[in-house]
Each structure stands twice: as C-alpha cells, then as structure tokens.
Scaffold this motif. Structure first.
Motif, PDB file in Angstrom:
ATOM      1  N   PRO A   1     -33.642 -13.899 -37.261  1.00 39.87           N
ATOM      2  CA  PRO A   1     -34.580 -13.446 -38.279  1.00 39.87           C
ATOM      3  C   PRO A   1     -34.716 -11.926 -38.369  1.00 39.87           C
ATOM      4  CG  PRO A   1     -35.748 -14.431 -36.436  1.00 39.87           C
ATOM      5  CD  PRO A   1     -34.285 -14.654 -36.211  1.00 39.87           C
ATOM      6  N   PHE A   2     -34.557 -11.230 -37.256  1.00 42.36           N
ATOM      7  CA  PHE A   2     -34.705  -9.777 -37.270  1.00 42.36           C
ATOM      8  C   PHE A   2     -33.588  -9.124 -36.465  1.00 42.36           C
ATOM      9  CE2 PHE A   2     -39.164 -11.318 -37.375  1.00 42.36           C
ATOM     10  CZ  PHE A   2     -39.507 -10.847 -38.624  1.00 42.36           C
ATOM     11  N   PRO A   3     -33.038  -8.018 -36.973  1.00 42.53           N
ATOM     12  CA  PRO A   3     -32.106  -7.244 -36.155  1.00 42.53           C
ATOM     13  C   PRO A   3     -32.905  -6.489 -35.094  1.00 42.53           C
ATOM     14  CG  PRO A   3     -32.400  -6.209 -38.295  1.00 42.53           C
ATOM     15  CD  PRO A   3     -33.164  -7.500 -38.320  1.00 42.53           C
ATOM     16  N   THR A   4     -32.466  -6.545 -33.852  1.00 44.21           N
ATOM     17  CA  THR A   4     -33.229  -5.976 -32.746  1.00 44.21           C
ATOM     18  C   THR A   4     -32.441  -4.893 -32.042  1.00 44.21           C
ATOM     19  OG1 THR A   4     -34.316  -8.098 -32.417  1.00 44.21           O
ATOM     20  CG2 THR A   4     -34.439  -6.535 -30.598  1.00 44.21           C
ATOM     21  N   LEU A   5     -33.119  -3.776 -31.783  1.00 44.95           N
ATOM     22  CA  LEU A   5     -32.537  -2.688 -30.999  1.00 44.95           C
ATOM     23  C   LEU A   5     -33.167  -2.676 -29.617  1.00 44.95           C
ATOM     24  CD1 LEU A   5     -32.545   0.274 -33.558  1.00 44.95           C
ATOM     25  CD2 LEU A   5     -30.648  -1.244 -32.953  1.00 44.95           C
ATOM     26  N   TYR A   6     -32.331  -2.424 -28.624  1.00 50.58           N
ATOM     27  CA  TYR A   6     -32.800  -2.190 -27.253  1.00 50.58           C
ATOM     28  C   TYR A   6     -32.986  -0.693 -27.134  1.00 50.58           C
ATOM     29  CZ  TYR A   6     -32.358  -1.263 -22.260  1.00 50.58           C
ATOM     30  OH  TYR A   6     -32.560  -0.819 -20.983  1.00 50.58           O
ATOM     31  N   ILE A   7     -34.132  -0.250 -26.642  1.00 54.03           N
ATOM     32  CA  ILE A   7     -34.415   1.169 -26.436  1.00 54.03           C
ATOM     33  C   ILE A   7     -34.609   1.361 -24.939  1.00 54.03           C
ATOM     34  CG2 ILE A   7     -35.838   3.129 -27.137  1.00 54.03           C
ATOM     35  CD1 ILE A   7     -34.875   1.592 -29.586  1.00 54.03           C
ATOM     36  N   GLY A   8     -33.711   2.096 -24.302  1.00 54.67           N
ATOM     37  CA  GLY A   8     -33.783   2.277 -22.855  1.00 54.67           C
ATOM     38  C   GLY A   8     -34.087   3.707 -22.454  1.00 54.67           C
ATOM     39  N   ASP A   9     -34.309   3.901 -21.162  1.00 54.04           N
ATOM     40  CA  ASP A   9     -34.607   5.201 -20.555  1.00 54.04           C
ATOM     41  C   ASP A   9     -35.894   5.814 -21.106  1.00 54.04           C
ATOM     42  OD1 ASP A   9     -32.271   4.895 -19.105  1.00 54.04           O
ATOM     43  OD2 ASP A   9     -31.083   6.179 -20.418  1.00 54.04           O
ATOM     44  N   LEU A  10     -36.864   4.967 -21.388  1.00 60.72           N
ATOM     45  CA  LEU A  10     -38.130   5.450 -21.943  1.00 60.72           C
ATOM     46  C   LEU A  10     -39.036   6.058 -20.880  1.00 60.72           C
ATOM     47  CD1 LEU A  10     -39.115   2.545 -24.367  1.00 60.72           C
ATOM     48  CD2 LEU A  10     -38.244   4.810 -24.975  1.00 60.72           C
TER      49      LEU A  10
END
Length: 127
Positions: free
Chosen positions: A29-38
């Motif tokens: 249903p949704f394109p998802t991004l992984y955001i790392g090193d936060l």
C-alpha cells in the motif's frame, strides 16, 4: 545498459517483485524508506517535516527500545507515491538531521527477499 535494465535499476524492490510475481499479487500500500544513522533525539514529527517537501508522507516511525524508549537510531517513512519516495531518497540521502548524515534506502518488505541472504551489508568503522 538496455532500457529495461535502466528502468529496473531505479525501481523500488517491491515494484520489481510485483513485476515478476503473478498478477494476483499486488504492490504494497505504501512505498517505505528506511532511514538509518539517526541522532537519538530525532522524532517522528521531525522526519515528516523534513520529508514533506518531496511529497505526502503517510507516516513515520522512529524505532525505539521497548524497555527504555530510547531511539534505536533508525526509522521507517511511508510515502503515498513511489515517485515521491524515490525523489526523497535521491535528494535526502546523506543529508544532515541534528548534525548527522542520514543513510536512506528502500525498505525491503518481502520477508523472502530479506531471508534469502541477498541484501546490503554495511560496515561502520568507529574512530
């Protein structure tokens, strides 16, 4: 590189899986991004604010330790459109948030793809 190969290189992994899968299976249903090193202080709201200029963000979730509630240093960001997510990935990857560069990549939703041993390996060297 052929036209088909060039198009596949910019495709979201779930889109590639959907292209190869039977017609009965559909895209997530949704394109998802992984955001790392936060940075540990980054919040869901800050991520939404930082990425809203690239398109409509459906949701953001900074992953936290269940016991302490402290940030685990990564998050997932859902967009309403694959093109918006792709634009955000290209333009925001390695940009600074709270003084730290964010590492952004597509989130691999298909558990078979995650478990088959094919994927990315990141090695981080501490100074």
């Amino acid at each position: 590189m052929g036209e088909t190969a060039a198009a596949a290189a910019t495709m979201h992994p779930d889109e590639m899986n959907a292209a190869a899968a039977p017609a009965s299976l559909h895209r997530p249903p949704f394109p998802t991004l992984y955001i790392g090193d936060l940075h540990p202080a980054v919040t869901d709201a800050e991520l939404i604010y930082a990425f809203t200029s690239y398109g409509t963000v459906a949701s953001a979730r900074v992953c936290r330790d269940r016991a302490s509630g402290t940030s685990l240093g990564y998050a997932y960001l859902n967009f309403l459109s694959f093109s918006d997510a792709e634009k955000a990935l290209k333009e925001m990857n390695h940009s600074l948030l709270h003084g730290r560069p964010m590492r952004i990549m597509w989130s691999q939703r298909n558990p078979i793809s995650r478990k088959n041993g094919i994927g990315n390996l990141f090695v981080k060297v501490k100074p």
